[in-house]
Design an enzyme around this catalytic site. Structure first.
Site, mmCIF file in Angstrom:
data_model
loop_
_atom_site.group_PDB
_atom_site.id
_atom_site.type_symbol
_atom_site.label_atom_id
_atom_site.label_comp_id
_atom_site.label_asym_id
_atom_site.label_seq_id
_atom_site.Cartn_x
_atom_site.Cartn_y
_atom_site.Cartn_z
ATOM 1 N N GLN A 10 8.326 -27.257 -80.183
ATOM 2 C CA GLN A 10 7.761 -26.367 -81.077
ATOM 3 C C GLN A 10 6.291 -26.590 -80.979
ATOM 4 O OE1 GLN A 10 9.979 -25.276 -84.583
ATOM 5 N NE2 GLN A 10 11.147 -27.544 -84.299
ATOM 6 N N VAL A 11 5.744 -27.933 -81.342
ATOM 7 C CA VAL A 11 4.331 -28.005 -81.287
ATOM 8 C C VAL A 11 3.678 -27.940 -80.063
ATOM 9 C CG1 VAL A 11 2.670 -29.864 -81.868
ATOM 10 C CG2 VAL A 11 4.489 -29.636 -83.286
ATOM 11 N N ASP A 30 8.081 -37.871 -67.675
ATOM 12 C CA ASP A 30 9.056 -38.055 -68.465
ATOM 13 C C ASP A 30 8.744 -39.432 -69.464
ATOM 14 O OD1 ASP A 30 11.562 -38.732 -69.349
ATOM 15 O OD2 ASP A 30 12.659 -38.460 -67.391
ATOM 16 N N TYR A 55 11.738 -38.139 -78.664
ATOM 17 C CA TYR A 55 13.124 -38.100 -78.944
ATOM 18 C C TYR A 55 13.519 -37.698 -80.318
ATOM 19 C CZ TYR A 55 18.122 -39.853 -78.872
ATOM 20 O OH TYR A 55 19.340 -39.827 -78.881
ATOM 21 N N THR A 95 6.272 -38.775 -88.135
ATOM 22 C CA THR A 95 7.140 -38.187 -89.042
ATOM 23 C C THR A 95 7.274 -38.760 -90.504
ATOM 24 O OG1 THR A 95 9.654 -37.795 -89.523
ATOM 25 C CG2 THR A 95 9.068 -39.806 -88.269
ATOM 26 N N ASP A 96 7.417 -38.168 -91.508
ATOM 27 C CA ASP A 96 7.701 -38.564 -92.768
ATOM 28 C C ASP A 96 9.004 -39.599 -92.791
ATOM 29 O OD1 ASP A 96 10.432 -37.096 -94.120
ATOM 30 O OD2 ASP A 96 9.377 -36.015 -92.651
ATOM 31 N N TYR A 119 16.329 -43.450 -85.556
ATOM 32 C CA TYR A 119 15.291 -42.500 -85.376
ATOM 33 C C TYR A 119 13.832 -43.157 -85.655
ATOM 34 C CZ TYR A 119 12.218 -38.564 -85.482
ATOM 35 O OH TYR A 119 11.291 -37.736 -85.654
ATOM 36 N N LYS A 123 10.158 -44.184 -84.277
ATOM 37 C CA LYS A 123 8.927 -43.676 -84.617
ATOM 38 C C LYS A 123 7.920 -44.572 -85.176
ATOM 39 C CE LYS A 123 8.097 -40.088 -84.356
ATOM 40 N NZ LYS A 123 7.505 -39.221 -82.999
ATOM 41 N N TRP A 144 9.751 -31.444 -91.570
ATOM 42 C CA TRP A 144 10.572 -30.315 -91.623
ATOM 43 C C TRP A 144 9.858 -29.206 -90.696
ATOM 44 C CZ3 TRP A 144 12.422 -29.545 -97.140
ATOM 45 C CH2 TRP A 144 13.044 -30.508 -97.720
#
Length: 281
Positions: A10-11, A30, A55, A95-96, A119, A123, A144
């Site tokens: 998406q980004v 990769d 991921y 990420t939060d 996960y 991160k 989100w």
């Protein structure tokens, strides 16, 4: 030229639309091969690097933590060391989920972390690897994410809402839906400023406002899309998943505005733009 790791996410898709970047897909770099990522940077010699790849299969990571760690921690670490060697900045999307989700106040970038699952651990390890590299960097935590591309909550709600009279959606997880377009714009701005010796390296937050629940987000999606589907609030305990999710995903975004001039986006306005794009497709 700004080098972007990611091509179809998406980004990354939104960064490609902004222009001025070179996108690297999995065929060219990769992330399961961290050294290949470092080699790509040394070969391209860009003015800055943005890592918009990751991921992201939160539940599957419970069974694939070594792979998630290689992609989300070892690869960003290799990128950062390559950037340090070339004296170029790295902007990394995080990420939060690095927080434990307790309380009900927005977390500032310096708040104590506490990952809840595999996960999240991967991160957080990626963030630390970047800091350890001593590269000029900006870590951008977000939450989100939604857009007209790929798989996300908005598209899932539209699909289900078109065929059902009602949906039960979690209402006790609170956070900020964040448009991928806003994340992409922030990454490009931060990379450009850092490459010019402006801005301040460090960790920042970007999430859409105002904060809401998943159920509140779903109601707005149905309202803007003109779907009569009714949303029923349920607790997280009624929707168990293999990986635990944080209840509090609120992020304090003030330092990003103070140091880079990037304001918190209104996710409701961006939602209308995403719905218009999906309708025109």
């Amino acid at each position: 030229m700004i080098l972007v790791f990611g091509k179809t996410g998406q980004v990354a898709t939104e960064l490609g639309r902004l222009g001025g970047v070179t996108l690297l897909g999995r065929d060219r770099a990769d992330l399961s091969d961290p050294q290949a990522c470092a080699t790509a940077i040394h070969h391209a010699r860009p003015r800055a690097v943005i890592n918009a790849a990751a991921y992201t299969a939160v539940d599957r990571a419970e069974e694939e933590e070594p792979l998630a760690t290689r992609i989300n921690a070892e690869a960003p670490g290799a990128m950062a060391r390559a950037c340090a060697a070339l004296d170029i900045p790295l902007v990394h999307v995080s990420t939060d989920y690095v927080f434990d989700g307790s309380g009900d106040s927005p977390r500032d970038p310096g708040a104590p972390t506490g990952p809840l699952n595999a996960y999240d651990r991967s991160k957080l390890a990626g963030e630390q690897a970047i800091r350890d590299s001593h590269a000029a960097h900006a870590i951008l935590r977000t939450s989100w994410v939604f857009s007209a591309h790929g798989a996300n909550f908005v598209k899932t709600m539209l699909r289900l809402g078109a065929s059902r009279d009602s949906l039960s959606v979690v209402a006790d997880q609170i956070g900020g839906p964040t448009p991928a377009a806003a994340i992409a714009g922030a990454c490009q701005t931060m990379a450009g400023q850092l490459a010019e010796g402006k801005g301040t390296p460090g960790t920042y937050h970007l999430s859409g406002g105002p904060d809401t629940s998943w159920a509140g987000f779903a109601r707005e999606i149905m309202a803007q899309a003109g779907l009569p589907c009714r949303i029923t609030d349920i607790p997280t305990s009624d929707f168990p998943t293999p990986a635990e999710r944080p209840f509090n995903s609120r992020l304090d975004c003030r330092s990003l505005a103070d140091r880079f001039g990037i304001a918190r986006p209104d996710w409701r306005r961006h939602l209308s733009e995403v719905l218009a794009e999906l309708h025109a497709a």
